[in-house]
Scaffold this motif. Structure first.
Motif, PDB file in Angstrom:
ATOM      1  N   UNK A 120       0.830  -1.196   0.000  1.00  0.00           N
ATOM      2  CA  UNK A 120       0.000   0.000   0.000  1.00  0.00           C
ATOM      3  C   UNK A 120       0.868   1.250   0.000  1.00  0.00           C
ATOM      4  N   UNK A 121       0.586   2.155  -0.923  1.00  0.00           N
ATOM      5  CA  UNK A 121       1.242   3.454  -1.012  1.00  0.00           C
ATOM      6  C   UNK A 121       0.176   4.526  -0.837  1.00  0.00           C
ATOM      7  N   UNK A 122       0.597   5.755  -0.618  1.00  0.00           N
ATOM      8  CA  UNK A 122      -0.370   6.852  -0.498  1.00  0.00           C
ATOM      9  C   UNK A 122      -1.239   6.961  -1.745  1.00  0.00           C
ATOM     10  N   UNK A 123      -0.705   6.575  -2.892  1.00  0.00           N
ATOM     11  CA  UNK A 123      -1.404   6.732  -4.172  1.00  0.00           C
ATOM     12  C   UNK A 123      -2.061   5.438  -4.652  1.00  0.00           C
ATOM     13  N   UNK A 124      -2.049   4.387  -3.826  1.00  0.00           N
ATOM     14  CA  UNK A 124      -2.755   3.159  -4.190  1.00  0.00           C
ATOM     15  C   UNK A 124      -1.917   1.917  -3.971  1.00  0.00           C
ATOM     16  N   UNK A 125      -2.271   0.855  -4.716  1.00  0.00           N
ATOM     17  CA  UNK A 125      -1.616  -0.440  -4.547  1.00  0.00           C
ATOM     18  C   UNK A 125      -1.566  -1.155  -5.896  1.00  0.00           C
ATOM     19  N   UNK A 126      -0.512  -1.950  -6.092  1.00  0.00           N
ATOM     20  CA  UNK A 126      -0.355  -2.717  -7.331  1.00  0.00           C
ATOM     21  C   UNK A 126      -1.522  -3.673  -7.503  1.00  0.00           C
ATOM     22  N   UNK A 127      -1.833  -3.956  -8.754  1.00  0.00           N
ATOM     23  CA  UNK A 127      -2.957  -4.838  -9.063  1.00  0.00           C
ATOM     24  C   UNK A 127      -2.548  -5.831 -10.147  1.00  0.00           C
ATOM     25  N   UNK A 128      -3.371  -6.811 -10.338  1.00  0.00           N
ATOM     26  CA  UNK A 128      -3.177  -7.804 -11.392  1.00  0.00           C
ATOM     27  C   UNK A 128      -3.835  -7.299 -12.678  1.00  0.00           C
ATOM     28  N   UNK A 129      -3.213  -7.606 -13.803  1.00  0.00           N
ATOM     29  CA  UNK A 129      -3.710  -7.137 -15.107  1.00  0.00           C
ATOM     30  C   UNK A 129      -5.169  -7.554 -15.330  1.00  0.00           C
ATOM     31  N   UNK A 130      -5.519  -8.769 -14.919  1.00  0.00           N
ATOM     32  CA  UNK A 130      -6.886  -9.284 -15.144  1.00  0.00           C
ATOM     33  C   UNK A 130      -7.945  -8.457 -14.404  1.00  0.00           C
ATOM     34  N   UNK A 131      -7.524  -7.683 -13.380  1.00  0.00           N
ATOM     35  CA  UNK A 131      -8.467  -6.890 -12.592  1.00  0.00           C
ATOM     36  C   UNK A 131      -8.714  -5.490 -13.158  1.00  0.00           C
ATOM     37  N   UNK A 132      -7.933  -5.091 -14.154  1.00  0.00           N
ATOM     38  CA  UNK A 132      -8.082  -3.737 -14.726  1.00  0.00           C
ATOM     39  C   UNK A 132      -9.386  -3.651 -15.506  1.00  0.00           C
ATOM     40  N   UNK A 133     -10.138  -2.607 -15.254  1.00  0.00           N
ATOM     41  CA  UNK A 133     -11.413  -2.375 -15.939  1.00  0.00           C
ATOM     42  C   UNK A 133     -11.310  -1.240 -16.949  1.00  0.00           C
TER      43      UNK A 133
END
Length: 174
Positions: free
Chosen positions: A43-56
């Motif tokens: 977790x960073x102030x600007x968000x968190x890394x995600x998996x490509x399959x979760x991108x909308x």
């Protein structure tokens, strides 16, 4: 032989990176692919890394030797998982790094002092000339952030963009 303070600092940074288990062949600004292993979700102030399959949503960004991003202003909603598809149209190595203004400024200053610094974070994409890269990120915190190229001199030349994460509006109960 006497070590200078900056040489000692650089040695400490390298030792820390090795101690954290970073691969020896990952260079901050070399041509090697980044994020070869599993995505490190911190977790960073600007968000968190995600998996490509979760991108909308996919946002396409180009960057070039004019030291500009196109577009240089991005808006997303809190909670959005976005794939930033980044294309380097220039002849120089460029990168896109997401962060807060103070974090980016501090890192840019370090890159001027240590241009070969080793690092690889999921909120960074190092893109060789004529190539593409990506960042997949969940913007789970509202606020005004930035993205920038922190290659020595690029940030200082104005290679920055604005990133606004608008708060998710709570639905009203009937």
């Amino acid at each position: 032989m006497r070590l200078t303070a900056s040489t000692s600092f650089l040695a400490a940074c390298c030792a820390l990176c090795v101690g954290l288990g970073m691969p020896d062949d990952v260079q901050a600004h070399g041509a090697q692919p980044h994020h070869a292993g599993p995505v490190r979700k911190e977790q960073k102030d600007w968000g968190i890394a995600a998996e490509r399959r979760d991108a909308r949503r996919t946002i396409r960004i180009t960057m070039g030797d004019d030291m500009r991003f196109h577009p240089d202003n991005i808006e997303v909603k809190e909670g959005d998982t976005v794939r930033l598809s980044i294309r380097n149209t220039g002849k120089l190595m460029h990168e896109l790094v997401i962060g807060t203004p103070p974090v980016l400024e501090e890192h840019a200053a370090l890159m001027v002092k240590f241009p070969d610094m080793v690092h690889d974070e999921p909120y960074m994409a190092h893109v060789p000339p004529g190539q593409s890269g990506e960042i997949v990120w969940t913007f789970n915190r509202a606020g005004d952030f930035r993205f920038a190229c922190l290659m020595a001199g690029h940030y200082q030349a104005g290679m920055v963009g604005d990133l606004r994460v608008s708060p998710r509006v709570a639905s009203k109960a009937p």
